[in-house]
Design an enzyme around this catalytic site. Sequence first.
Site, PDB file in Angstrom:
ATOM      1  N   ARG A   1      -5.156 -14.915 -13.082  1.00  0.00           N
ATOM      2  CA  ARG A   1      -6.552 -14.773 -13.501  1.00  0.00           C
ATOM      3  C   ARG A   1      -7.420 -15.486 -12.480  1.00  0.00           C
ATOM      4  O   ARG A   1      -7.062 -16.562 -11.995  1.00  0.00           O
ATOM      5  CB  ARG A   1      -6.739 -15.389 -14.894  1.00  0.00           C
ATOM      6  CG  ARG A   1      -8.157 -15.354 -15.430  1.00  0.00           C
ATOM      7  CD  ARG A   1      -8.565 -13.981 -15.912  1.00  0.00           C
ATOM      8  NE  ARG A   1      -9.705 -14.054 -16.820  1.00  0.00           N
ATOM      9  CZ  ARG A   1     -10.979 -14.151 -16.426  1.00  0.00           C
ATOM     10  NH1 ARG A   1     -11.270 -14.222 -15.142  1.00  0.00           N
ATOM     11  NH2 ARG A   1     -11.945 -14.177 -17.314  1.00  0.00           N
TER      12      ARG A   1
ATOM     13  N   TYR B   1       0.819  -1.208   0.000  1.00  0.00           N
ATOM     14  CA  TYR B   1       0.000   0.000   0.000  1.00  0.00           C
ATOM     15  C   TYR B   1       0.858   1.266   0.000  1.00  0.00           C
ATOM     16  O   TYR B   1       0.450   2.295  -0.546  1.00  0.00           O
ATOM     17  CB  TYR B   1      -0.949  -0.004   1.199  1.00  0.00           C
ATOM     18  CG  TYR B   1      -2.148  -0.901   1.000  1.00  0.00           C
ATOM     19  CD1 TYR B   1      -3.325  -0.403   0.460  1.00  0.00           C
ATOM     20  CD2 TYR B   1      -2.097  -2.254   1.336  1.00  0.00           C
ATOM     21  CE1 TYR B   1      -4.425  -1.220   0.266  1.00  0.00           C
ATOM     22  CE2 TYR B   1      -3.194  -3.078   1.144  1.00  0.00           C
ATOM     23  CZ  TYR B   1      -4.354  -2.560   0.612  1.00  0.00           C
ATOM     24  OH  TYR B   1      -5.443  -3.385   0.407  1.00  0.00           O
TER      25      TYR B   1
ATOM     26  N   PHE C   1     -16.836 -10.435 -13.813  1.00  0.00           N
ATOM     27  CA  PHE C   1     -15.487 -10.949 -14.018  1.00  0.00           C
ATOM     28  C   PHE C   1     -14.504  -9.871 -14.431  1.00  0.00           C
ATOM     29  O   PHE C   1     -13.310 -10.128 -14.534  1.00  0.00           O
ATOM     30  CB  PHE C   1     -15.508 -12.057 -15.069  1.00  0.00           C
ATOM     31  CG  PHE C   1     -16.284 -13.276 -14.625  1.00  0.00           C
ATOM     32  CD1 PHE C   1     -16.314 -13.655 -13.298  1.00  0.00           C
ATOM     33  CD2 PHE C   1     -16.986 -14.036 -15.539  1.00  0.00           C
ATOM     34  CE1 PHE C   1     -17.008 -14.774 -12.881  1.00  0.00           C
ATOM     35  CE2 PHE C   1     -17.693 -15.169 -15.137  1.00  0.00           C
ATOM     36  CZ  PHE C   1     -17.698 -15.533 -13.801  1.00  0.00           C
TER      37      PHE C   1
ATOM     38  N   GLU D   1      -7.937  -7.723   5.025  1.00  0.00           N
ATOM     39  CA  GLU D   1      -7.085  -8.748   4.424  1.00  0.00           C
ATOM     40  C   GLU D   1      -6.343  -9.553   5.490  1.00  0.00           C
ATOM     41  O   GLU D   1      -6.164 -10.767   5.352  1.00  0.00           O
ATOM     42  CB  GLU D   1      -6.123  -8.083   3.437  1.00  0.00           C
ATOM     43  CG  GLU D   1      -6.857  -7.585   2.186  1.00  0.00           C
ATOM     44  CD  GLU D   1      -6.212  -6.370   1.536  1.00  0.00           C
ATOM     45  OE1 GLU D   1      -4.989  -6.158   1.750  1.00  0.00           O
ATOM     46  OE2 GLU D   1      -6.916  -5.636   0.823  1.00  0.00           O
TER      47      GLU D   1
ATOM     48  N   GLY E   1     -20.827 -16.785 -17.101  1.00  0.00           N
ATOM     49  CA  GLY E   1     -21.339 -16.402 -15.778  1.00  0.00           C
ATOM     50  C   GLY E   1     -22.090 -17.519 -15.095  1.00  0.00           C
ATOM     51  O   GLY E   1     -22.472 -17.405 -13.927  1.00  0.00           O
TER      52      GLY E   1
ATOM     53  N   PRO F   1     -20.334 -19.596 -11.145  1.00  0.00           N
ATOM     54  CA  PRO F   1     -20.635 -19.577  -9.705  1.00  0.00           C
ATOM     55  C   PRO F   1     -21.995 -20.178  -9.382  1.00  0.00           C
ATOM     56  O   PRO F   1     -22.205 -20.682  -8.268  1.00  0.00           O
ATOM     57  CB  PRO F   1     -20.565 -18.087  -9.353  1.00  0.00           C
ATOM     58  CG  PRO F   1     -20.756 -17.366 -10.640  1.00  0.00           C
ATOM     59  CD  PRO F   1     -20.173 -18.239 -11.694  1.00  0.00           C
TER      60      PRO F   1
ATOM     61  N   TYR G   1     -10.860 -17.511 -11.383  1.00  0.00           N
ATOM     62  CA  TYR G   1     -11.887 -18.392 -11.952  1.00  0.00           C
ATOM     63  C   TYR G   1     -12.808 -18.872 -10.832  1.00  0.00           C
ATOM     64  O   TYR G   1     -12.342 -19.344  -9.790  1.00  0.00           O
ATOM     65  CB  TYR G   1     -11.259 -19.593 -12.655  1.00  0.00           C
ATOM     66  CG  TYR G   1     -10.415 -19.215 -13.851  1.00  0.00           C
ATOM     67  CD1 TYR G   1     -10.997 -18.877 -15.070  1.00  0.00           C
ATOM     68  CD2 TYR G   1      -9.030 -19.185 -13.743  1.00  0.00           C
ATOM     69  CE1 TYR G   1     -10.217 -18.523 -16.163  1.00  0.00           C
ATOM     70  CE2 TYR G   1      -8.241 -18.822 -14.835  1.00  0.00           C
ATOM     71  CZ  TYR G   1      -8.842 -18.493 -16.041  1.00  0.00           C
ATOM     72  OH  TYR G   1      -8.064 -18.136 -17.114  1.00  0.00           O
TER      73      TYR G   1
ATOM     74  N   GLY H   1     -23.803 -16.720 -20.404  1.00  0.00           N
ATOM     75  CA  GLY H   1     -22.480 -17.144 -20.843  1.00  0.00           C
ATOM     76  C   GLY H   1     -21.728 -17.873 -19.754  1.00  0.00           C
ATOM     77  O   GLY H   1     -22.281 -18.689 -19.003  1.00  0.00           O
TER      78      GLY H   1
END
Length: 413
Positions: free
Chosen positions: A219, A109, A401, A152, A291, A294, A221, A289
């Site tokens: 990436r 940060y 996404f 976090e 999507g 999940p 997923y 699509g």
Amino acid sequence: MNTDSVVRAQPELEAEHAETIRATLPLVGAHIDEITTAFYRRLFGNHPELIRDLFNRGNQAQGSQQRALAASVAAYATYLVDPQLPHPAAMLSRIGHKHASLGITADQYQVVHDNLFAAIVEVLGADVVTEPVAAAWDRVYWLMADSLIDLEKQLYVSAGVEPGDVFRDAVVVERADDPAGAAIFAVESADSAAPFPEFLPGQYVSVGVRLPDGARQLRQYSLVNNPGDGKLAFAVKRVEPIAGCPAGEVSSWLHDNLAAGDHLEITLPFGDLTVDTTTTTPLVLISAGIGITPMLSALEYLAAHDSSRTILVLHADRTPHTHPLLDRMRALVGRLDSATLELWYQDEAGQARQGLLDLSAVDLPADADFYVCGADGFLDAVRVQLSAAGVSGERVHIEQFTPTDWRAGACPV
């Protein structure tokens, strides 16, 4: 874990700083795209390893990551000077989970701060960014950063790892290629003594690959399997790179190179848009699509637990042939006594409705929880339709996404 108390902690902006932020927010907002362009140029110039090994080059090339950062800071500043606005808890939670899935740590940060404030001075000029202005925006930045750092830290504690230590060596135990063009990879931990933890329906993992030019790209997923089966499975749609833009390079690499028996760098699961498995409230799953992914995890969990919840599954695609994991979706809905599947195909009707998804044609269950995932335009259209149907925004949970432009209200805050 419940991190709501962390993201909803009431930040305090001193009166003199609030006055300065109110006065300068329109100016910063008008130049925010220029500021973030200058910021990323400085950041990657000073730290080239970040664009090579951490930031998604496709998002950077398309500008979506820049807009996401700019919008989040502006949205947070706006809330600080007007606490009557909705609390940005959803925004902070979404960012915190994404950061945890990338292994972000508190020290990073400061790097962002230094390059961001240099960019602000570069764009607005030192005569505008006076000491009081710099101090006020510095306070805004660290209030937001400290909230994210605390969140976090809790996510890392909940995962049982040191901050940032989220990447694991996985082995692919199965690859299945769907007729619609998606590849489904099931992985297990390469260390049998340290299996992957159970996850919540709707969570995702970050996948890291070393590309031919030496860059290590990441990436996210969504997981598509039942959280209780001891594996992590995710579906990857091939995305053809656009000339001059590296979008889709990770997905293409996975399609072209990954097979059963191969090893893969993968993170522990994260993500806050999870289906509540403790309630019997009716559930509406809306996707288009890829999507669908999940939603499949939610259906896998519900089917494995013989859920009696009323479930309405709505999916839109171009044709049955482009509908990823169609057979799997139908099979899961068929296992649930109180589930109904409605399909829309834009270019072909068949056993589905023809055209775009139209919620006015569906009897939506009262007091249902809604989960929506798809491309940005689809999400915007569904949000409008749900609002027209009188569905409260508190019951609508959006997963997208691409990086979120919080200025445009891409997700409810």
